[in-house]
Scaffold this active site. Sequence first.
Site, PDB file in Angstrom:
ATOM      1  N   ASP A  51       0.506  -1.699  14.224  1.00  0.00           N
ATOM      2  CA  ASP A  51       1.516  -0.690  14.545  1.00  0.00           C
ATOM      3  C   ASP A  51       1.248   0.629  13.826  1.00  0.00           C
ATOM      4  O   ASP A  51       1.444   1.692  14.398  1.00  0.00           O
ATOM      5  CB  ASP A  51       2.915  -1.209  14.198  1.00  0.00           C
ATOM      6  CG  ASP A  51       3.452  -2.117  15.290  1.00  0.00           C
ATOM      7  OD1 ASP A  51       3.313  -1.758  16.477  1.00  0.00           O
ATOM      8  OD2 ASP A  51       3.984  -3.193  14.982  1.00  0.00           O
TER       9      ASP A  51
ATOM     10  N   CYS B 277      -1.982  -7.160   6.971  1.00  0.00           N
ATOM     11  CA  CYS B 277      -1.917  -8.267   7.921  1.00  0.00           C
ATOM     12  C   CYS B 277      -2.164  -7.809   9.348  1.00  0.00           C
ATOM     13  O   CYS B 277      -2.065  -8.589  10.282  1.00  0.00           O
ATOM     14  CB  CYS B 277      -0.586  -9.007   7.806  1.00  0.00           C
ATOM     15  SG  CYS B 277       0.816  -7.933   8.104  1.00  0.00           S
TER      16      CYS B 277
ATOM     17  N   GLU C  67       4.141  -0.203   8.371  1.00  0.00           N
ATOM     18  CA  GLU C  67       3.578  -0.003   9.698  1.00  0.00           C
ATOM     19  C   GLU C  67       4.114   1.266  10.348  1.00  0.00           C
ATOM     20  O   GLU C  67       3.819   1.578  11.484  1.00  0.00           O
ATOM     21  CB  GLU C  67       3.786  -1.238  10.588  1.00  0.00           C
ATOM     22  CG  GLU C  67       5.140  -1.846  10.507  1.00  0.00           C
ATOM     23  CD  GLU C  67       5.248  -3.244  11.127  1.00  0.00           C
ATOM     24  OE1 GLU C  67       4.371  -3.647  11.912  1.00  0.00           O
ATOM     25  OE2 GLU C  67       6.241  -3.923  10.843  1.00  0.00           O
TER      26      GLU C  67
HETATM   27  C1  PEP Z   1       1.074  -5.071  12.674  1.00  0.00           C
HETATM   28  O1  PEP Z   1       1.809  -4.256  13.247  1.00  0.00           O
HETATM   29  O2  PEP Z   1      -0.025  -4.774  12.167  1.00  0.00           O
HETATM   30  C2  PEP Z   1       1.466  -6.485  12.583  1.00  0.00           C
HETATM   31  C3  PEP Z   1       0.771  -7.338  11.873  1.00  0.00           C
HETATM   32  O3  PEP Z   1       2.563  -6.866  13.293  1.00  0.00           O
HETATM   33  P1  PEP Z   1       2.555  -7.217  14.848  1.00  0.00           P
HETATM   34  O4  PEP Z   1       1.131  -7.235  15.328  1.00  0.00           O
HETATM   35  O5  PEP Z   1       3.206  -8.548  14.975  1.00  0.00           O
HETATM   36  O6  PEP Z   1       3.355  -6.105  15.409  1.00  0.00           O
HETATM   37 MG    MG Z   2       3.831  -4.750  13.765  1.00  0.00          MG
END
Ligand code: PEP
Ligand code: MG
Length: 570
Positions: free
Chosen positions: A455, A502, A431
């Site tokens: 991110d 994700c 990320e």
């Molecule tokens: C992301 O950054 O894509 C991620 C899945 O983590 P979060 O949304 O919890 O920061």
């Molecule tokens: Mg993240």
Amino acid sequence: MAFLQGIAASNGIAIAKAYRLVEPNLSFDKKTIEDTASEVSRFKSAIEKSKAELEAIRDRAHVELGADKAAIFEAHLLVLTDPELNGPIEDKIKSEKVNAEAALKETADMFVMMFEQMDNEYMKERAADIRDVTKRVLAHLLGVQLVNPSMIAEEVIIVAEDLTPSDTAQLNRQYVLGFTTDIGGRTSHSAIMARSMEIPAVVGTKTATEEINNGDLVIVDGLKGEVHINPTPELVAEYRNIHEQFEAQKIEWAKLVNEKTVSADNHHVELAANIGTPNDLKGVLANGGEAVGLYRTEFLYMGRDQLPTEEEQFDAYKAVLEGMNGKPVVVRTLDIGGDKELPYLQLPKELNPFLGFRAIRLCLEEQDIFRTQLRALLRASSYGNLKIMFPMIATLDEFREAKAILEDEKQKLIAAGQTVSEKIELGIMVEIPSTAVLADQFAKEVDFFSIGTNDLIQYTMAADRMNQRVSYLYQPYSPSILRLVKMVIDAAHAEGKWAGMCGEMAGDETAIPILLGLGLDEFSMSATSILKARSQIKKLTKSEMESLANQVLNMQTTAQVIEAVNAATK
Ligand code: PEP
Ligand code: MG
């Protein structure tokens, strides 16, 4: 009738009366009172009203949330009727001739300070009880209504400035049909929670709390990101229709619940779900999730006033692993910081929290917290197919250090006679652009990648994912992002590893054809998006999507990419 445009955060249509989750103003002036006897009876009457209210909340909590939640309100009732607190307040009104509000606040503040300074945890908790009870009595003295989401007993749409993840988790799915907020975007955590709870939501309307009054009829259109306030009967009828069509579509998708996810030319990909708590598993299984691709463990640490113990964590991880019955479960270690605060850690405020001391950075420094979590995970590992991943990895050194700590805890547990699975895969979230660019080197040492586009996009574009004014830069289909994604997938495959995603992009209708073409192995999304994605992928041909991917990687703008996807998939 009024209309607000926001961001579609969670699918579906909700029509109901508004319930404003907005804290009332509890400020007051300190006054001199002549008739102290009637001031004392005004205070007593506020106590009586608060008592009746708390008893009702306690009884509802008992039925709906269980005895332990009801006990919180029982404790509040004890504080409310405690003569050691009420006596001094009444004395103060009489001797100092001050209004009840001032006598209450000043006396309560003194007790709060006294309890907070005690070493005993139990006494510290009493300070929080006194603060809550004082707020309730003050609201009655001022004639304003406190918000009580747990008391909602009819179908409503929640209207709030923002909802914290713990607010969202407390909403009762039976009565809360939808919500709308002033701030937030598609990847803010309130939006993510709304999707996992299957509540239609529109966020980022800017003015919902200004324009919507309690009891207004509201339509939340979570498909288009629109909110209609006091709509005409014709519009309500039209929306009831759209709602029915959407429900019918869901019934069609539901037929795919036990099918594998294969493209038209028989290429299999894994459709996994993002979860926040073990309770979300029901939704994962009901929506045919083939795995948990991201378990955001930070929710275990939120909405409470101290760190979860190793046992509490062990129970949660074991429940998820057992619930998935041997299917993969990717657990992300603590990712706190950024928009996810833990007030009890008392970390100093930072100018740029998204670029600050968060996630793995915090865990490597605060090793007690990290080691406790790793122990709980390792102990739970023998109950299913556990994969562990570290968030916000920026350098190989960070990964190696985190891995060494995991290894150290593992050896200690084994030496103590604990069973630890031998097959735990260890991966990282990609990320941060530095890690995407260096993915070929990381791929030699990790077992898998999971691309966190929420991110990755904000860091690549240098655009805060919570800031509306720069939200136009939040471009998942930008060729720059797509090239980074390709680098990560290719790097994994070159070392015989797998690559998943994700971030919210993995469940996005326009992104899916490109990601399939780029060779993504695992798509992890809100559980409620899985069946729709499966239905979409069944109609796509992998080889055609490969050509599409090659084509869009060489484009100049996001608009061109969207156009090409539409042309290739129409
Ligand atoms: C992301 O950054 O894509 C991620 C899945 O983590 P979060 O949304 O919890 O920061
Ligand atoms: Mg993240």
